[in-house]
Design a protein around this motif. Structure first.
Motif, mmCIF file in Angstrom:
data_model
loop_
_atom_site.group_PDB
_atom_site.id
_atom_site.type_symbol
_atom_site.label_atom_id
_atom_site.label_comp_id
_atom_site.label_asym_id
_atom_site.label_seq_id
_atom_site.Cartn_x
_atom_site.Cartn_y
_atom_site.Cartn_z
ATOM 1 N N GLY A 134 1.299 -4.057 6.176
ATOM 2 C CA GLY A 134 0.758 -4.365 7.497
ATOM 3 C C GLY A 134 -0.423 -5.319 7.392
ATOM 4 N N GLY A 135 -1.255 -5.309 8.438
ATOM 5 C CA GLY A 135 -2.388 -6.226 8.491
ATOM 6 C C GLY A 135 -3.398 -5.999 7.375
ATOM 7 N N HIS A 156 -6.172 0.199 15.950
ATOM 8 C CA HIS A 156 -6.701 -1.077 16.454
ATOM 9 C C HIS A 156 -5.981 -1.512 17.757
ATOM 10 N N ASP A 200 0.836 -1.207 0.000
ATOM 11 C CA ASP A 200 0.000 0.000 0.000
ATOM 12 C C ASP A 200 0.868 1.252 0.000
ATOM 13 N N ALA A 218 -0.897 -10.656 13.024
ATOM 14 C CA ALA A 218 -1.764 -10.849 11.846
ATOM 15 C C ALA A 218 -1.168 -11.742 10.763
ATOM 16 N N PRO A 247 6.988 2.014 2.670
ATOM 17 C CA PRO A 247 8.084 2.493 1.819
ATOM 18 C C PRO A 247 8.213 1.616 0.569
ATOM 19 N N GLY A 267 1.360 3.619 1.935
ATOM 20 C CA GLY A 267 2.068 4.060 3.147
ATOM 21 C C GLY A 267 3.318 3.248 3.427
ATOM 22 N N LYS A 278 -16.395 -5.467 10.039
ATOM 23 C CA LYS A 278 -14.994 -5.857 9.837
ATOM 24 C C LYS A 278 -14.864 -7.341 9.551
ATOM 25 N N ASN A 279 -14.066 -7.677 8.596
ATOM 26 C CA ASN A 279 -13.728 -9.074 8.263
ATOM 27 C C ASN A 279 -14.962 -9.934 7.999
ATOM 28 N N TYR A 322 10.551 -1.559 -0.244
ATOM 29 C CA TYR A 322 10.353 -2.930 0.258
ATOM 30 C C TYR A 322 9.729 -3.803 -0.840
ATOM 31 N N VAL A 347 -2.814 -4.994 4.178
ATOM 32 C CA VAL A 347 -2.317 -5.627 2.951
ATOM 33 C C VAL A 347 -2.315 -7.154 3.118
ATOM 34 N N GLU A 388 -7.795 0.996 6.165
ATOM 35 C CA GLU A 388 -8.778 -0.092 6.256
ATOM 36 C C GLU A 388 -9.716 -0.127 5.042
ATOM 37 N N LEU A 420 12.705 -3.670 8.682
ATOM 38 C CA LEU A 420 11.649 -2.964 7.928
ATOM 39 C C LEU A 420 10.791 -2.101 8.859
ATOM 40 N N THR A 462 11.084 2.249 9.801
ATOM 41 C CA THR A 462 10.389 3.402 9.209
ATOM 42 C C THR A 462 8.990 3.600 9.806
ATOM 43 N N LEU A 463 8.619 2.717 10.709
ATOM 44 C CA LEU A 463 7.261 2.756 11.270
ATOM 45 C C LEU A 463 7.162 3.859 12.334
#
Ligand SMILES: NC(=O)c1ccc[n+]([C@@H]2O[C@H](COP(=O)([O-])OP(=O)(O)OC[C@H]3O[C@@H](n4cnc5c(N)ncnc54)[C@H](O)[C@@H]3O)[C@@H](O)[C@H]2O)c1
Length: 344
Positions: free
Chosen positions: A101-102, A259, A43, A134, A47, A45, A148-149, A50, A104, A70, A166, A169-170
């Motif tokens: 993250g979760g 979350h 996504d 996740a 970097p 956001g 959700k889900n 990666y 993707v 989301e 990785l 950068t968070l």
């Protein structure tokens, strides 16, 4: 290979390795079978280097970058990705790699679970939440009509690669939100991991935290892959947490909570006063919220809404002592009383 921790998730023919180690991304081509068409999903956001590193290791990469947030866990985005794969001629022998993250991971996993009735899926988590929780366990899904889900599957990856570098950068707040999910496992299942949170600095050694959590998650999933019982312990903090998230989540408000932050708050009413006091100290240490921005009555309304789908009682996880837990069936009204005691 040197400097790699490997945790195996043993599920018969669906078993897979979780590789953990700094710098591992550069070895992705050796660890995963990428000599085929590969959908690299990421996504905006994350970097972009990666996903580029993964694409460089593939014979025929197709990189798709979705909007972050989301909102991308939707049937519309899911359809767009499947259409791109069809047009690019993906067959049953090809695969999907999630780099993110979760959001993707859940989306990529659901795409992989259903394209041509299921193709190989690999996950490269780039958030702490995804690394500790996740990315392992095979729950994949998208949201539908605000639930959700709501549409998803149990679909295990073929492999997971966690490269803690990785995470550099968070943003710090995202790191803390991920720590909350790790803390959830420590409180219920691992007193020694809890003592790292209480007496040490887990951020200094995220690799150790990730490895400990992946081991916990693997052992829970091995015993209860489809959440018939034991796996529900991983929902500690989530019952009230979801109520808070549905009113004050980052998608609902501009300055909303992540979350993991909602899960942190959700643990407080489900803990004995001793455990709660210890948790609050840890929350302060990592700048996690200690006060619910949502009034207990409003949390209750959200829970009652969920209850309609679930039946009368809610299965909730309680903790009296660190490293132990108890599952109880309770009425949402009882949760309201607990929330009032703790948040007001
Ligand atoms: N499948 C499961 O078992 C499971 C478990 C827990 C949560 N989830 C799901 O996970 C999702 C939340 O995941 P999340 O907290 O990882 O959020 P996320 O995937 O939205 O990532 C958070 C933000 O960080 C950005 N980002 C990701 N990696 C980055 C990096 N290395 N550096 C800088 N920015 C980066 C993303 O672009 C995004 O903006 C929810 O949809 C939740 O339902 C799934």
């Amino acid at each position: 290979m040197k400097n790699i921790k490997e945790v195996k998730v043993s599920l018969g023919e669906r078993s897979y390795p979780v590789y953990i180690g700094k710098g591992l991304l550069s070895r992705v081509g050796k660890l995963f079978n990428l000599s085929r068409r590969v959908l690299v999903l990421t996504d905006r956001g994350v970097p972009k280097e990666y996903a580029e590193a993964v694409a460089d290791a593939c014979r025929e990469p197709l990189t798709v970058t979705v909007k972050d947030g989301e909102g991308s866990k939707s049937l519309a985005t899911y359809e767009e990705i499947l259409t791109k794969m069809l047009r690019a001629g993906f067959t049953r022998g090809d695969c999907v790699v999630a780099v993110g993250g979760g959001v993707v991971g859940d989306l990529a996993g659901f795409v992989a679970s259903s394209y041509m009735r299921g193709i190989d899926f690999y996950n490269i988590p780039t958030t702490l939440l995804s690394a500790v929780d996740a990315s392992v366990g095979g729950k994949v899904a998208v949201n539908l009509s605000g639930i959700k889900n709501a549409v998803g599957a149990f679909y295990q990856p073929r492999g997971v690669l966690c490269d803690p570098s990785l995470l550099s950068t968070l943003p710090a707040r995202q790191v803390s939100a991920g720590l909350a999910e790790a803390l959830k496992m420590a409180v219920t299942l691992d007193a020694s991991l809890f003592s790292l949170f209480e007496n040490g600095d887990p951020i200094e050694d995220l690799e150790q935290v990730i490895a400990a959590c992946v081991k916990i998650k693997a052992s829970v999933v091995e015993k209860d892959e489809r959440e018939g019982g034991l796996r529900r312990v991983l929902n500690f903090g989530h019952t009230i947490g979801h109520g808070i998230e549905s009113r004050a989540g980052i998608e609902e408000r501009e300055n909303g909570l992540y979350h993991g932050e909602c899960v942190a708050l959700g643990m407080l009413p489900m803990s004995s006063s001793d455990v709660r006091a210890r948790l609050l100290k840890i929350f302060n240490k990592f700048s996690l919220p200690t006060v619910s921005p949502v009034a207990p009555d409003s949390i209750f309304e959200a829970l009652s809404h969920d209850k309609k789908a679930e039946g009368k009682f809610i299965n909730a996880i309680f903790v009296n002592e660190i490293g132990t837990y108890e599952e109880k069936k309770i009425m949402p009204e009882e949760l309201l009383t607990l929330a009032r005691e703790v948040y007001l």
